[in-house]
Design a protein around this motif. Structure first.
Motif, mmCIF file in Angstrom:
data_model
loop_
_atom_site.group_PDB
_atom_site.id
_atom_site.type_symbol
_atom_site.label_atom_id
_atom_site.label_comp_id
_atom_site.label_asym_id
_atom_site.label_seq_id
_atom_site.Cartn_x
_atom_site.Cartn_y
_atom_site.Cartn_z
ATOM 1 N N GLN A 11 44.604 70.691 -10.747
ATOM 2 C CA GLN A 11 43.677 69.294 -10.590
ATOM 3 C C GLN A 11 43.531 69.022 -12.444
ATOM 4 O O GLN A 11 43.529 67.924 -12.760
ATOM 5 C CB GLN A 11 41.993 69.389 -9.725
ATOM 6 C CG GLN A 11 41.085 68.234 -10.312
ATOM 7 C CD GLN A 11 39.819 68.793 -10.170
ATOM 8 O OE1 GLN A 11 39.599 69.464 -10.331
ATOM 9 N NE2 GLN A 11 39.302 67.913 -8.776
ATOM 10 N N LYS A 54 41.239 65.450 -6.854
ATOM 11 C CA LYS A 54 42.243 64.222 -7.496
ATOM 12 C C LYS A 54 41.985 62.622 -7.555
ATOM 13 O O LYS A 54 41.437 62.640 -8.366
ATOM 14 C CB LYS A 54 43.955 63.988 -7.079
ATOM 15 C CG LYS A 54 44.353 63.510 -6.225
ATOM 16 C CD LYS A 54 45.851 63.560 -5.894
ATOM 17 C CE LYS A 54 46.280 63.589 -4.298
ATOM 18 N NZ LYS A 54 47.266 64.198 -3.760
ATOM 19 N N SER A 99 31.803 63.445 -8.020
ATOM 20 C CA SER A 99 33.202 63.539 -8.349
ATOM 21 C C SER A 99 33.927 63.898 -9.023
ATOM 22 O O SER A 99 34.571 64.406 -8.779
ATOM 23 C CB SER A 99 33.945 62.046 -6.767
ATOM 24 O OG SER A 99 33.154 61.849 -5.835
ATOM 25 N N CYS A 100 33.650 63.209 -9.889
ATOM 26 C CA CYS A 100 34.600 63.244 -11.429
ATOM 27 C C CYS A 100 33.618 64.053 -12.175
ATOM 28 O O CYS A 100 34.694 65.021 -12.585
ATOM 29 C CB CYS A 100 34.467 61.756 -12.160
ATOM 30 S SG CYS A 100 34.696 60.054 -10.770
ATOM 31 N N SER A 105 37.517 64.910 -10.331
ATOM 32 C CA SER A 105 38.777 63.979 -9.687
ATOM 33 C C SER A 105 38.535 63.005 -11.056
ATOM 34 O O SER A 105 37.801 62.973 -11.931
ATOM 35 C CB SER A 105 38.195 62.778 -8.703
ATOM 36 O OG SER A 105 37.968 64.105 -7.619
#
Length: 209
Positions: A11, A54, A99-100, A105
């Motif tokens: 990732q 991702k 998420s990020c 991600s």
């Protein structure tokens, strides 16, 4: 056959542009009838101790647009947030930030779709229970399209609906940047990209905006 889940090192090595291309390549496999074979048992076992998706995709709840399928993604590959009309709210913004910023991600994809029922309902000013409040989130796109498209400003006008679908994606992206300083800063620093697209029900293809 895909049998290896994304790990932290994999990732970290990804770039936002590479992730976007990966999703578009997956969509090309989907439309070409060449979806990758997946060893789900292996992926389940590998992801029990953690996840390193991702991308995070914000899509509509429409049953004809199963996100992982149309982008040919497997267990552990992407986060997916779904709400009728694919708009942001506090809960979805928080989910995207998780998420990020927390889970690493590299891409935020807002994915609208052709002939969206929620968009059509907003175009027609439908009022029904909690649906009324939901549709209010799409009304800015309706008003925007009314200034751009000739003809009737309702769901009988296919060009008007298509414009509203696209405008709703664009305005959602704009609001994500305005309402989430975290995501805005990450994008400004090149850590993530925030992009939008529209899924075509007839072809199965995702067209980027």
């Amino acid at each position: 056959m895909k049998s290896i889940a994304i790990n932290k090192e994999m990732q970290a090595a990804l770039t936002p542009s590479a992730v976007l291309q990966d999703l578009l390549d997956g969509n090309t496999r989907f439309t070409g009838g060449k979806i990758q074979a997946v060893d789900n048992s292996a992926l389940v076992n590998q992801t029990t101790t953690g996840q390193y998706p991702k991308a995070v995709v914000l899509s509509c709840i429409d049953s004809r647009v199963p996100v992982e399928t149309v982008l040919d993604q497997a267990i552990g590959d992407i986060f997916v947030a779904r709400v009728a009309g694919n708009f942001e709210n506090v809960d979805i913004l928080g989910s995207m930030e998780y998420s990020c910023k927390v889970a690493g991600s590299k891409l935020v994809l807002v994915l609208g779709h052709e002939a969206c029922g929620a968009v059509k309902a907003a175009c027609d000013g439908v009022e029904l229970g909690n649906i009324t409040a939901l549709l209010n989130n799409i009304m800015p796109a309706v008003h925007m399209s009314a200034e751009e498209v000739e003809g009737e400003a309702n769901s009988t006008n296919k060009a008007f609906v298509a414009a509203t679908v696209a405008n709703n994606v664009k305005l959602t992206i704009q609001r994500i940047r305005e309402k989430s300083p975290i995501l805005k800063e990450m994008e400004d620093n090149g850590e993530i990209q925030i992009v939008g697209g529209v899924y075509n029900l007839h072809s199965g293809k995702v067209e980027m905006l």
